[in-house]
Design a protein around this motif. Structure first.
Motif, mmCIF file in Angstrom:
data_model
loop_
_atom_site.group_PDB
_atom_site.id
_atom_site.type_symbol
_atom_site.label_atom_id
_atom_site.label_comp_id
_atom_site.label_asym_id
_atom_site.label_seq_id
_atom_site.Cartn_x
_atom_site.Cartn_y
_atom_site.Cartn_z
ATOM 1 N N ILE A 12 0.712 -1.460 -0.209
ATOM 2 C CA ILE A 12 0.092 -0.146 -0.220
ATOM 3 C C ILE A 12 0.463 1.233 -0.136
ATOM 4 C CG2 ILE A 12 -2.009 1.576 1.492
ATOM 5 C CD1 ILE A 12 -3.050 -1.263 2.411
ATOM 6 N N PRO A 13 0.814 1.897 -1.013
ATOM 7 C CA PRO A 13 1.670 3.125 -1.516
ATOM 8 C C PRO A 13 1.902 4.017 -0.166
ATOM 9 C CG PRO A 13 0.558 2.460 -3.288
ATOM 10 C CD PRO A 13 0.459 1.895 -2.491
ATOM 11 N N GLN A 14 2.978 4.826 0.478
ATOM 12 C CA GLN A 14 2.281 5.672 1.402
ATOM 13 C C GLN A 14 1.515 6.950 1.067
ATOM 14 O OE1 GLN A 14 3.585 5.773 4.395
ATOM 15 N NE2 GLN A 14 1.907 7.476 5.011
ATOM 16 N N ASP A 15 1.364 7.303 -0.472
ATOM 17 C CA ASP A 15 0.903 8.631 -0.671
ATOM 18 C C ASP A 15 -0.987 7.827 -0.662
ATOM 19 O OD1 ASP A 15 1.002 6.366 -2.861
ATOM 20 O OD2 ASP A 15 1.119 8.682 -4.046
ATOM 21 N N TRP A 16 -1.068 6.771 -0.225
ATOM 22 C CA TRP A 16 -2.677 6.483 -0.715
ATOM 23 C C TRP A 16 -2.752 6.373 0.622
ATOM 24 C CZ3 TRP A 16 -5.168 3.016 2.136
ATOM 25 C CH2 TRP A 16 -7.232 2.653 1.592
ATOM 26 N N ILE A 17 -2.328 5.930 2.047
ATOM 27 C CA ILE A 17 -2.231 6.555 3.001
ATOM 28 C C ILE A 17 -2.835 7.348 3.310
ATOM 29 C CG2 ILE A 17 -1.071 6.059 5.328
ATOM 30 C CD1 ILE A 17 0.392 3.128 4.021
ATOM 31 N N ASP A 18 -1.607 8.767 2.973
ATOM 32 C CA ASP A 18 -2.049 9.681 3.158
ATOM 33 C C ASP A 18 -2.729 10.576 2.865
ATOM 34 O OD1 ASP A 18 0.828 9.864 4.641
ATOM 35 O OD2 ASP A 18 1.570 10.180 3.012
ATOM 36 N N GLU A 19 -3.507 9.948 2.029
ATOM 37 C CA GLU A 19 -4.058 10.538 0.984
ATOM 38 C C GLU A 19 -6.038 10.022 1.792
ATOM 39 O OE1 GLU A 19 -6.913 10.181 -3.087
ATOM 40 O OE2 GLU A 19 -4.667 9.883 -3.142
ATOM 41 N N HIS A 20 -6.171 8.276 2.397
ATOM 42 C CA HIS A 20 -6.735 8.472 3.006
ATOM 43 C C HIS A 20 -6.949 8.072 4.250
ATOM 44 C CE1 HIS A 20 -7.550 7.143 -1.382
ATOM 45 N NE2 HIS A 20 -8.499 6.667 -1.476
ATOM 46 N N ALA A 21 -6.227 8.872 4.876
ATOM 47 C CA ALA A 21 -6.517 9.390 6.489
ATOM 48 C C ALA A 21 -7.051 9.282 7.179
ATOM 49 C CB ALA A 21 -4.987 9.293 7.016
ATOM 50 N N GLY A 22 -8.254 9.100 7.933
ATOM 51 C CA GLY A 22 -8.715 9.413 9.065
ATOM 52 C C GLY A 22 -8.843 10.990 9.845
#
Length: 61
Positions: free
Chosen positions: A51-61
Motif C-alpha cells: 500500500i503506497p504511502q501516498d494512498w495512506i496519506d490521502e485516505h487517512a482519517g
C-alpha cells in the motif's frame, strides 16, 4: 492452536460482499537459494510497499 474463536466473526462494518474476504500478507525470509528466490514475487523495501504511502496519506482519517 487457535481455539474456539477462529475464524473471527466479521466486524460490524462488514457487508455480505466483504464478510468472507481474507487477505494474508507476510514478510518473506528472502533466502539467497535459487529455489527460494523463485518463490518471491515482490520485495517491498526502500519505499516500495503493498500500500503506497501516498494512498495512506490521502485516505487517512
Amino acid at each position: 492452536m487457535r481455539g474456539s474463536h477462529w475464524p473471527p466473526a466479521p466486524t460490524p462494518t462488514a457487508t455480505p460482499s466483504t464478510a468472507y474476504f481474507q487477505l494474508i500478507v507476510s514478510d518473506h525470509a528472502n533466502l539467497p537459494d535459487q529455489w527460494d528466490q523463485d518463490c518471491v514475487r515482490y520485495n517491498w523495501r526502500n519505499g516500495e510497499a503493498l500500500i503506497p504511502q501516498d494512498w495512506i496519506d490521502e485516505h487517512a482519517g
